[in-house]
Design an enzyme around this catalytic site. Structure first.
Site, mmCIF file in Angstrom:
data_model
loop_
_atom_site.group_PDB
_atom_site.id
_atom_site.type_symbol
_atom_site.label_atom_id
_atom_site.label_comp_id
_atom_site.label_asym_id
_atom_site.label_seq_id
_atom_site.Cartn_x
_atom_site.Cartn_y
_atom_site.Cartn_z
ATOM 1 N N ASP A 344 0.823 -1.196 0.000
ATOM 2 C CA ASP A 344 0.000 0.000 0.000
ATOM 3 C C ASP A 344 0.869 1.262 0.000
ATOM 4 O OD1 ASP A 344 -2.617 1.389 0.476
ATOM 5 O OD2 ASP A 344 -1.612 1.953 2.336
ATOM 6 N N GLU A 391 1.569 -0.166 -5.155
ATOM 7 C CA GLU A 391 0.635 0.930 -5.432
ATOM 8 C C GLU A 391 1.481 2.199 -5.439
ATOM 9 O OE1 GLU A 391 -3.400 3.006 -3.633
ATOM 10 O OE2 GLU A 391 -1.729 2.486 -2.335
#
Length: 635
Positions: A344, A391
């Site tokens: 993330d 990401e």
């Protein structure tokens, strides 16, 4: 084009609705009467490790805590009735940073709750523990999901406590010969257990595995399952990095879930959150001034180094942070046999301070070095096609370097694909999905998606904002779903790995903001009984299987046009050619496309074959009409 991504915020940036970190209970009155004896210094015993190490058949535990600059640490727990006894003052290792103690006469079959009492006033749990007890949230966990959960030591202590046990239940793995799908053929199903079944646990999710196998996906990406604050969360407010969150089930239930997926040919990818942590984290609490981390924190920056941070920002140039992250990575790879990580907000792994989008996204040599180091470490543990997915959404030149190192980059084409499904042609160019636009050498490093947990749902926007002309109305659900089907045909024709968000294959049409952005959403398995939605599921299944079973859909040889109402992708592989063509406008449009060969072309969607007298396909397509034509039969 890249600016579109900067407003997406990333998974971690939507946690504003989660509990804000830094709100700790007021310290209790000092439970120790000063003066506290100075700690003794002794070398760590053989067998000691981070957290708890059991020796002597599990009757002895060596417990450690990395806490530089502290004056005293006591171990309190079930074994001493939560008393700060002189015999349980922890010793200081010669490095001056690591506290340790040996506890004897334990029952290997008993679970013991414990905490550290630091500097006479702060009680924290063990950052390395694999299980915690939470006095505020555990009562909402059903006994079906987590049977025989140890009771919290109410009246003995406060705050979250750790649990240790020598003879923990051991899972016996059944599927040891699982071969991971090659990256280029990866079809990932992103899944939030909380919103997938009403029971919200690993067992109930497994009961839907036939549904996913029939769909054709070959990987499941679990949104964060490491222990997070509260229960009803997306999971990006992580606090304990070695413990699976009990709201979804036990450790062995998660291991069984992964094992069963492997037995059905499905890889399991974990969403990992190392950009930040939240106030429940003992590592945050150990060095905290009441507002933010202190300057002597081994792990966290006092102030975030980038504009999109939430919680408290990890310093990934700190050796202590790197050590901790690597330990957590190794733990999940070895104890749970996961097949990959989706990291993330990977762009946040920077120490180059910036408050501006552009500067934050610009090429960052330090960030590249950090990610190469982590990737190298992962390869050293498991070099067999382990998936490292970022990401990132940084400058294309930076993503290119990371791709060349074998990492995979999330690629968000939601906005333009959704503009296409809604029939708004001027903003519908989704060519960013092709790896050549990123200057990547291989399509396998770019993982495209039309929907993710972070994006508005295609069908919701279709029925809310879709275009219309005469009797052709995209806001009509039947039409909206057919538009999704056409978009999916194009998505799976773009070379490279793909990701779909849960229930996108059924045209899920509740807004991402329903019940608050991160709030729980309606679980609509009844959609499968709607013939219109089932038709979309069947189309997804067909496109996925065409991709997986025919190498032409991974061909690096292609041409495309995605700017106008008529869009096409032409793939060539050896003697075969496939052309995907569709009309995304709301009025009939005439196509003129060079197919490269005359003669018979097979319609892989089940429509009528065509016979071209020349190499040019020239036909009028109704709005929403699409075809997948192939010169040779496809598997």
């Amino acid at each position: 084009m890249k600016k579109l991504f900067y407003c997406l915020l990333g998974a971690s940036l939507i946690i504003a609705s989660c509990k804000k970190s830094g709100t700790f209970p007021e310290p209790e009155p000092l439970p120790i009467t000063p003066p506290i004896p100075s700690p003794t210094t002794y070398s760590l015993p053989a067998g000691a490790k981070d957290g708890v190490a059991f020796i002597n058949g599990g009757t002895t535990a060596i417990v450690t805590l990395f806490a530089p600059s502290k004056s005293s640490v006591y171990l309190i727990g079930d074994f001493n009735d939560w008393q700060t006894l002189p015999t349980h003052q922890m010793k200081l290792a010669p490095d001056g940073n690591t506290w340790w103690i040996q506890i004897d006469n334990l029952n290997p079959n008993t679970e013991y709750a414990y905490q550290f009492l630091v500097d006479a006033g702060l009680k924290v749990a063990d950052p390395y523990c694999e299980k915690v007890l939470d006095p505020n949230n555990d009562s909402y966990i059903s006994t079906v999901t987590y049977p025989n959960l140890k009771a919290y030591p109410t009246g003995k202590t406060t705050g979250i406590v750790s649990v240790m046990q020598a003879n923990q239940p051991v899972y016996s793995w059944k599927n040891g010969n699982f071969t991971r799908p090659v990256k280029d053929n990866l079809v990932v199903y992103e899944l939030l257990i909380r919103d997938f079944t009403t029971e919200h646990n690993y067992t109930s999710t497994l009961q839907k595995l036939d549904y996913l196998v029939s769909l054709g996906i070959n990987a499941i990406e679990l949104m964060p399952v490491t222990e997070f604050e509260g229960n009803l969360s997306w999971g990006y407010n992580v606090s304990y990095y070695f413990a699976p969150d009990k709201y979804y089930g036990t450790k062995t239930a998660l291991q069984n879930f992964i094992d069963e997926c492997h037995g059905r040919g499905i890889a399991v990818i974990m969403d990992m959150v190392f950009n930040h942590s939240f106030g429940q984290s003992p590592m945050v609490q150990l060095y905290f001034d009441g507002t933010k981390p202190t300057t002597n924190s081994p792990w966290f920056n006092p102030d975030a180094k980038h504009p999109y941070n939430v919680g408290y920002d990890f310093n990934h140039e700190s050796p202590a942070t790197k050590y901790f992250v690597k330990a957590a990575i190794k733990h999940w790879m070895q104890q749970y046999k996961v097949d990959g990580f989706r990291f993330d907000l990977s762009k946040g792994f920077t120490q180059n301070f910036s408050n501006a989008d552009g500067a934050f996204a610009a090429y960052d040599a330090s960030r590249v070095a950090i990610w190469k180091e982590y990737n190298s470490y992962i390869k050293s543990i498991d070099p067999n096609n382990f998936y490292v997915i970022l990401e990132h959404f940084a400058d294309a030149s930076e993503e290119k370097v990371l791709a060349e190192d074998g990492m995979m980059l999330w690629n968000n084409i939601n906005y333009n694909m959704n503009e296409a499904t809604m029939g708004w042609i001027p903003t519908s160019d989704f060519s960013w999905g092709f790896f050549n636009k990123h200057n990547f050498a291989k399509s396998e490093n770019l993982i495209n998606y039309m929907e993710s947990h972070d994006e508005e749902r295609l069908t919701f926007k279709n029925v809310s904002y879709g275009n219309a002309s005469g009797g052709y109305v995209i806001k009509d659900l039947t039409t909206a779903l057919k538009r999704d089907e056409m978009a999916a045909a194009f998505l799976f024709a773009i070379p490279g790995p793909k990701m779909i968000w849960q229930f996108g294959e059924l045209g899920y049409d509740y807004s991402i903001d329903y019940n608050g952005r991160t709030g729980d959403k309606p679980i609509k398995w009844d959609y499968y009984n709607d013939s219109r939605r089932k038709a979309l599921y069947d189309a997804y299944s067909k496109f996925i299987k065409l991709k997986k079973n025919n190498s032409i859909f991974s061909s690096p040889t292609y041409t495309y046009s995605t700017t106008g109402g008529i869009k096409y992708i032409k793939l060539t592989n050896g003697t075969n050619t496939v052309v995907v063509i569709g009309n995304f406008d709301v009025t009939s449009q005439t196509a003129s496309i060079d197919f490269g060969a005359s003669g018979t072309w097979i319609d892989a969607t089940g429509g009528s074959n065509i016979n071209l007298g020349s190499t040019t396909f020239g036909a009028t397509l109704a709005p929403g009409e699409y075809h997948i034509y192939s010169k040779q039969a496809l598997n």
